[in-house]
Design an enzyme around this catalytic site. Structure first.
Site, PDB file in Angstrom:
ATOM      1  N   THR A   1      47.549  20.648  47.859  1.00  0.00           N
ATOM      2  CA  THR A   1      47.677  22.034  49.078  1.00  0.00           C
ATOM      3  C   THR A   1      48.669  22.627  48.554  1.00  0.00           C
ATOM      4  OG1 THR A   1      48.233  21.398  51.332  1.00  0.00           O
ATOM      5  CG2 THR A   1      48.947  20.008  51.060  1.00  0.00           C
ATOM      6  N   ILE A   2      48.545  23.758  49.132  1.00  0.00           N
ATOM      7  CA  ILE A   2      49.652  24.912  49.342  1.00  0.00           C
ATOM      8  C   ILE A   2      50.254  24.707  50.230  1.00  0.00           C
ATOM      9  CG2 ILE A   2      47.652  26.763  48.733  1.00  0.00           C
ATOM     10  CD1 ILE A   2      47.977  27.686  51.176  1.00  0.00           C
ATOM     11  N   ASP A   3      50.235  23.896  51.445  1.00  0.00           N
ATOM     12  CA  ASP A   3      51.404  23.414  52.289  1.00  0.00           C
ATOM     13  C   ASP A   3      52.030  22.351  52.364  1.00  0.00           C
ATOM     14  OD1 ASP A   3      49.230  25.074  53.927  1.00  0.00           O
ATOM     15  OD2 ASP A   3      48.372  23.015  54.565  1.00  0.00           O
TER      16      ASP A   3
ATOM     17  N   GLU B   1      53.044  29.201  60.619  1.00  0.00           N
ATOM     18  CA  GLU B   1      51.987  29.269  61.413  1.00  0.00           C
ATOM     19  C   GLU B   1      51.784  28.558  62.076  1.00  0.00           C
ATOM     20  OE1 GLU B   1      48.404  28.798  60.056  1.00  0.00           O
ATOM     21  OE2 GLU B   1      48.414  26.699  58.799  1.00  0.00           O
TER      22      GLU B   1
ATOM     23  N   ARG C   1      56.548  45.584  63.246  1.00  0.00           N
ATOM     24  CA  ARG C   1      55.206  44.821  63.127  1.00  0.00           C
ATOM     25  C   ARG C   1      55.127  43.567  62.169  1.00  0.00           C
ATOM     26  NH1 ARG C   1      54.600  49.399  64.510  1.00  0.00           N
ATOM     27  NH2 ARG C   1      54.246  50.925  63.333  1.00  0.00           N
TER      28      ARG C   1
ATOM     29  N   LEU D   1      45.223  34.857  51.706  1.00  0.00           N
ATOM     30  CA  LEU D   1      45.940  35.531  50.177  1.00  0.00           C
ATOM     31  C   LEU D   1      47.103  34.840  49.308  1.00  0.00           C
ATOM     32  CD1 LEU D   1      47.005  38.583  51.332  1.00  0.00           C
ATOM     33  CD2 LEU D   1      45.217  38.458  49.771  1.00  0.00           C
TER      34      LEU D   1
HETATM   35  O1  F6P Z   1      46.250  23.211  54.560  1.00  0.00           O
HETATM   36  C1  F6P Z   1      45.753  24.689  54.188  1.00  0.00           C
HETATM   37  C2  F6P Z   1      45.319  26.043  55.186  1.00  0.00           C
HETATM   38  O2  F6P Z   1      45.112  27.173  54.048  1.00  0.00           O
HETATM   39  C3  F6P Z   1      46.919  25.744  56.062  1.00  0.00           C
HETATM   40  O3  F6P Z   1      47.606  26.516  55.337  1.00  0.00           O
HETATM   41  C4  F6P Z   1      45.401  26.418  57.466  1.00  0.00           C
HETATM   42  O4  F6P Z   1      46.224  26.389  58.229  1.00  0.00           O
HETATM   43  C5  F6P Z   1      44.855  25.884  56.877  1.00  0.00           C
HETATM   44  O5  F6P Z   1      44.115  25.887  55.414  1.00  0.00           O
HETATM   45  C6  F6P Z   1      43.035  26.816  57.647  1.00  0.00           C
HETATM   46  O6  F6P Z   1      41.961  26.710  57.241  1.00  0.00           O
HETATM   47  P1  F6P Z   1      40.879  27.744  56.916  1.00  0.00           P
HETATM   48  O7  F6P Z   1      40.949  28.961  57.395  1.00  0.00           O
HETATM   49  O8  F6P Z   1      40.780  27.441  55.654  1.00  0.00           O
HETATM   50  O9  F6P Z   1      39.869  26.446  57.551  1.00  0.00           O
END
Ligand code: F6P
Length: 369
Positions: free
Chosen positions: A148-150, A245, A287, A294
């Site tokens: 996971t990138i997270d 986020e 902004r 990305l």
């Molecule tokens: O878990 C990876 C992730 O990129 C989160 O950071 C993000 O909230 C989510 O997936 C978004 O997933 P998708 O837009 O693909 O449903």
């Protein structure tokens, strides 16, 4: 009991994609072929097994050294992936147009066995690894690979994909500094990370952000505005704010844009919210830039490639040793194995007593607290 001999294994990628998935697939295929095993890919999570009718070329297909040649550096996954429709809560369309969620894990195990597959390598985040644990409890030989990138998976120092996401976000922050300075603006940069602030924290420090807002430290928007006013007084007429986020104001909740059937809630919107509030409170122009998906694209960094290749090879070694219900894990300098059961118990968030958080504070970066 003697370890049952492996002849055929399958690999599945689930959840949001992350740079390095193809490197894992390549390593699993090459390492298993080296052991004399056959390797198969399951399309789009487990959909290739559960809904084979959607895949005319085969929901489960052979992977050979030739089919994984030259993919280490490619983003995405050649198997496809999905973060909708977990086999534990598979959405089934009803005649009246509504959906009900059905547990299809028993059927999945049956189909896996009927395909003559002896073991599974599941590459994914908390959702995919939890499913992997359930399948292991139902008798499949399963090894998980954390992705996971997270970077929010427990029991591993890092997941592959994270370094690539942080590197790209850092480059974006470098670029945004010059335009923020030229226009004397507040630039608010929203980054992914779900309910953890790893990407925001690491990219924010590396990319010289002035303020970093993460879910682990609820912010007070008035304090954030005061940091900007204080910078103005010192002649610093621009400010770069990185917002995870999942960041939330003191006493508030996360910003959600919606929820599709069979999918987790979609986070987003906090960047715009913070920018509007800061404009109103400081009188400065703001902004918002949302880096979003990305961060999931592009070529993995060499760090992520290496971790992914090591994870893939280690997953095959684990199966060869007769291990099951384990997750490969980076425990520097070594790759080890952790029980899947433990790995999926909790989310790994940023520890507030970490030296990385201390470093940010020592550098004068504000968390809005
Ligand atoms: O878990 C990876 C992730 O990129 C989160 O950071 C993000 O909230 C989510 O997936 C978004 O997933 P998708 O837009 O693909 O449903």
């Amino acid at each position: 009991m003697p370890i049952q001999k492996i002849r055929k294994i399958a690999i599945s990628t689930g959840g949001g994609d992350a740079p390095g998935l193809n490197a894992v697939i390549r390593a699993v295929v090459l390492a298993s072929v080296n052991k004399g095993w056959e390797c198969y890919g399951i399309r789009e999570g487990y959909n290739g097994l559960l809904s084979p009718e959607n895949y005319p070329a085969g929901g489960v297909f052979p992977l050979t050294p030739a089919s994984v040649a030259g993919i280490t550096h490619l983003g995405g996954t050649i198997l496809g992936t999905t973060n909708r429709g977990s086999p534990t809560q598979f959405p089934m369309l009803q005649p009246d147009g509504s959906f009900i969620e059905v547990d299809r894990t028993d059927e999945l195990v049956e189909r896996f066995n009927a395909a003559g597959l002896d073991a599974l390598v599941t590459v994914g985040g908390d959702g995919s690894l939890s499913i992997g644990y359930i399948l292991a409890q139902k008798g499949l030989r399963v090894v998980g690979v954390p992705k996971t990138i997270d970077n929010d998976l427990d029991r591993t120092f890092m997941t592959f994909g994270f370094d690539t996401a942080v590197s790209f976000a850092t480059e974006c922050l470098d670029r945004l500094h010059t335009t923020a300075t030229s226009h004397r603006r507040i630039m608010v940069v929203e980054v992914m990370g779900r309910y953890a602030g790893w990407i925001a924290l690491h990219a924010g420090i590396a990319g010289n952000a002035d303020i970093i807002l993460i879910p682990e430290i609820p912010y007070d928007i008035e304090k954030v505005a005061e940091v900007i006013r204080e910078r103005e007084r010192k002649g610093r007429t621009y400010t770069v704010v990185v917002v995870a986020e999942g960041a939330k104001a003191l006493g508030g909740g996360v910003s959600v844009t919606g929820k599709a059937v069979g999918q987790a809630e979609k986070l987003g919107g906090v960047g715009d919210k913070v920018a509007h509030q800061l404009e109103a409170l400081t009188g400065k122009e703001a902004r918002t830039v949302v880096l979003g998906h990305l961060l999931r694209g592009g070529s993995p960094t060499s760090f992520d490639r290496l971790v992914a290749l090591r994870f893939g090879a280690a997953a095959v070694r684990a199966l060869d040793e007769g291990q099951s219900a384990v997750m490969v894990s980076l425990n520097p300098p070594t790759v080890r194995y952790e029980p899947l059961k433990e790995a999926v118990k909790r989310m790994k968030t940023v520890p507030l007593d970490s030296d990385t958080v201390d470093t940010a504070r020592d550098l004068g970066i504000s968390f809005g607290d």
